[in-house]
Design a protein around this motif. Structure first.
Motif: not given
Length: 827
Positions: A728, A664, A598, A621-622, A619, A625
């Motif tokens: 995510l 990721v 997480t 998104t990858f 939220r 990240l």
């Protein structure tokens, strides 16, 4: 045969056809025959509509996308684009006029001559003293062979007799035996024959080269030209259109004044003349279907390149012999199928040398087809009432009930309409645009012409075809949506039937065993952390209490590679891991629970309105990240958040780091940038245990005005309300939250996690179904070796009981199934 009185009055009409009489316009079949014909043709209408739709759109598409220098490669666009492939101007013995000569040649042919051509009633070989004035169509040559099979010439006029049964002819593909005589077709005699090498049946056609008309040199030339041009194949090697019947083999008899072709059998077919004699005139829909099939075959013949047996390449090849006898028809459920036989290329090799030269062209093919279509509407060529030919140039000779569009189309084929078609492909496209419904009433042409324009129905465009296409598109879209939904659904877990209790697991191997896991990993926390399942108790204590026979010694190891090495060297009996790869197939892996990473940020109640969860709408998104953990984003303003610098943290758990890199970061470039930021002394990413990072994030936010972010195991983060686990989304996938309320509602930043403790849980279904993008299994890994003691299998059996799954859930892990029966009973 006796001549009919009508034939004597009409001159050319008095010549004989294949069956000995000329077909005349007659009454149509009765109502039941018409009804049956309409029922059997329904499928043909549907096929024609679809063919028209696809064909027109496809040609338009190619016209747009194919570069101009390459358009000559597309035969069916050659007429539209004005590009002609190379063609031969003539074959020896058969003249093919150039296009600029064609119209002038056709103008000189009167309707009587054209009728004589398409009905094939021209007399042949009149030098023989035949009592029928045409020895080729006389019955005496057949009777001569019936009297004595050894007779080779007619007993009346000495014309070459028919072949007797069981005569054998040798060809390149085998020896053919004549079985039975069928009759006359065109300029040759038809027989049934069998290839003796394999027993396959064929049609056998015989042509004669009478000595009274051909000298020795002309006979040799005729045979040579016949063999060299009577077998044609597509230049590119594709299989020939099955509706264009071409010889399988051509044979010139070296000892006899005869030549032969071997033809494939087309079962249950009849000539077009026989079809009219049986069924009568065709209606407008049937004529359209007939024209569509013939034009489709002519389109292939006219536009493709063919290689003759001699090696000559021919393009723009006309049929040259479209008649009521060279066209065959076979009835089927869809209506009928039309075949083209007897190309002039070989059929007309055997006219006497002093006869008039035949002229062939693509335009001539289309005009002949127009005449045939016109007479199909009548069912014959003679009007018995007026005792004269039916002439398409006479407006009074057209059938009263005929579709206006079809009438204009046939007139265009004949050459006296509003336009003239340059090719069979263009003609066929024009034909397929004619809206002739099979079951619809055929309007009178006069009524169509007189219909006032202001009374057109505004819904006229809503035809059956449009509705069918619209429904088809809707069904296709529905199917695509169903497939998309099906393939995007997360996999459903197996319906596990777990045993109740740890104590029920028997056959525990005696002895002391050792197993390993990552020192900072999930299992170390799960097994050794006190107070997770009971005050002052660990999971290890509980397992020992429930199953005293289980003597296990746990060995935490700092490096995952060392865990693999110890397994291979049998220094440990099994391991618990989420990242060990089964390279070489050395290991067996069995899941006992699920966990997941997480990503979390500070969740401050004092400043919750300005907190990161609220600014980020809970939220990430990858892709975001990746940008954060590779140093591309250094301030939350870059993501639409508050003006706070980004501070990065990562756990000490190497398993979590490996999963984060693989799931990721994904690319080698992003992983290298991440590892560079994480190097000791760089201070770009701070390494802390999960519990330490939980405290540090809230302090950074409240005391230092820094927006920190970290990631770690959900089993350790769950229940810690000082941070907010973000929802995510993997690349191009939907967002999935790691937490949900007991009611099933997603957890959002406006929910106070501290006040709502007990009202929210981990998103069990998302972890079990693996739809949460960072979920992973907790697995028992052991060596694939039947010689070892099965302690690993027994440990798996223990952990897959309802009791053990409930204990794992209490530690924060996700059980293999939810809900857990034993846990529910305790509640």
């Amino acid at each position: 045969m006796a001549r009919k009185s009508e034939q004597n009055d009409l001159g050319l009409i008095g010549s004989f056809t294949e069956s000995g009489k000329l077909f005349m316009a007659r009454k149509a079949p009765n109502v039941w025959q018409k009804l049956w014909k309409r029922i059997t043709d329904v499928w043909g209408q549907f096929i024609g509509s679809i063919d028209a739709l696809i064909g027109n759109r496809f040609v338009e598409f190619l016209d747009k996308v194919v570069p101009t220098p390459l358009r000559f490669l597309i035969p069916f666009l050659k007429d539209d684009l004005g590009i002609q492939p190379p063609s031969i101007s003539s074959f020896k013995g058969i003249v093919v006029p150039e296009k600029n000569e064609t119209k002038e040649v056709l103008k000189e042919i009167i309707v009587e001559e054209r009728i004589g051509t398409i009905w094939q009633i021209k007399p042949q070989f009149l030098r023989y003293q035949c009592q029928e004035s045409n020895p080729f169509r006389c019955e005496f040559p057949l009777e001569t062979v019936a009297d004595n099979p050894n007779n080779k010439y007619c007993k009346k006029c000495n014309f070459p007799a028919t072949l007797p049964p069981e005569v054998k002819v040798r060809g390149r593909r085998g020896v053919y035996q004549v079985d039975s005589y069928i009759g006359i077709r065109g300029t040759g005699r038809l027989y049934n024959a069998t290839n003796l090498s394999d027993g396959e049946s064929f049609l056998f056609k015989e042509y004669v080269i009478p000595k009274k008309y051909f000298n020795d040199q002309e006979t040799r030339e005729s045979k040579q030209n016949f063999e060299s041009s009577s077998e044609i194949k597509l230049l590119d090697g594709r299989v020939q259109d099955s509706r264009l019947v071409t010889p399988i083999e051509a044979i010139a008899d070296s000892r006899e004044e005869r030549c032969y072709v071997i033809l494939p059998h087309t079962e249950n077919t009849m000539t077009l003349a026989d079809y009219l004699a049986t069924h009568g005139a065709m209606n407008s829909w049937q004529v359209k279907s007939f024209l569509n099939q013939v034009l489709q075959t002519l389109e292939s013949l006219h536009s493709q390149k063919y290689r003759l047996r001699s090696g000559v390449v021919a393009a723009g090849l006309p049929h040259g012999n479209l008649t009521f006898y060279s066209i065959a028809i076979r009835e089927n459920f869809q209506g009928f199928t039309v075949y083209l036989n007897d190309l002039a290329l070989w059929e007309d090799r055997f006219y006497p040398p002093d006869s008039q030269t035949h002229t062939y062209s693509i335009s001539r093919d289309l005009e002949d087809l127009g005449y045939i279509a016109f007479y199909l509407l009548h069912g014959g060529v003679i009007d018995l009432d007026n005792r004269s030919y039916i002439n398409p140039s006479d407006v009074d000779h057209w059938v009263a009930k005929v579709n206006l569009g079809l009438k204009k189309f046939i007139q265009n084929l004949l050459g006296f309409g509003e336009t003239r078609y340059a090719s069979a492909e263009i003609a066929r496209r024009a034909l397929l645009r004619l809206p002739i419904e099979r079951e619809a009433l055929i309007e009178f042409a006069e009524q169509q012409e007189e219909a006032p324009a202001d009374k057109k129905n505004k819904w006229a465009w809503l035809t059956k075809k449009v509705i069918a296409i619209f429904v088809g598109v809707l069904l296709l879209l529905g199917l695509l949506l169903l497939l998309y939904w099906w393939f995007t659904q997360p996999p459903k877990p197996a319906n596990l039937n777990l045993p109740c209790c740890i104590s029920q697991i028997s056959d525990i191997p005696a002895g002391n065993f050792t197993y390993a896991a990552n020192k900072n990993g999930t299992w170390t926390y799960t097994l050794l952390q006190k107070n997770l399942i009971a005050k002052g108790r660990t999971l290890e204590d509980k397992l020992q209490e429930s199953q005293p026979k289980l003597q296990l010694s746990y060995q935490p190891i700092d490096d995952d590679q060392l865990v693999s090495d110890k397994l291979r060297s049998s220094k440990v009996d099994f391991a618990i891991s989420s990242v060990i790869t089964n390279s070489g197939g050395d290991f067996i892996t069995q899941d006992i629970a699920y966990d997941g990473l997480t990503v979390f940020v500070a969740f401050s109640y004092a400043q919750r309105n300005n907190s990161l969860p609220t600014a980020l709408q809970g939220r990430l998104t990858f892709e975001q990240l990746r940008q954060i953990y590779t140093g591309e984003i250094i301030n939350w303003r870059q993501l639409g958040g508050p003006n706070l610098p980004v501070k990065l943290y990562m756990p000490l758990d190497k398993e979590s780091i490996q999963i984060f890199e693989k799931r990721v970061l994904k690319t080698a470039t992003a992983i290298a940038a991440f590892q560079n930021l994480a190097q000791d002394g760089n201070n770009s990413i701070t390494k802390l245990s999960t519990f330490d990072s939980l405290r540090q994030l809230i302090q950074d936010f409240e005391d230092r005005n820094v927006g920190s972010i970290s990631f770690g195991s959900i089993s350790q983060v769950f229940g810690q309300c000082s941070v907010y686990p973000l929802t995510l989304a993997d690349d191009r996938q939907s967002f999935v939250s790691p937490l949900v309320m007991q009611t099933g509602k997603a957890v959002t930043p406006d929910i106070d996690l501290c006040n709502e403790k007990g009202n929210y849980v981990q998103n069990y279904s998302a972890f079990i179904n693996k739809s949460y993008p960072l979920s992973y299994p907790i697995s028992v890994v052991y060596l694939r070796d039947n010689r070892r003691t099965p302690i690993a299998e027994r440990f798996v059996s223990i952990m897959r009981t309802e009791e053990a799954q409930g204990l794992l859930k209490q530690t924060g892990l996700i059980p293999l199934k939810y809900p857990i029966k034993r846990l529910n009973a305790e509640k």
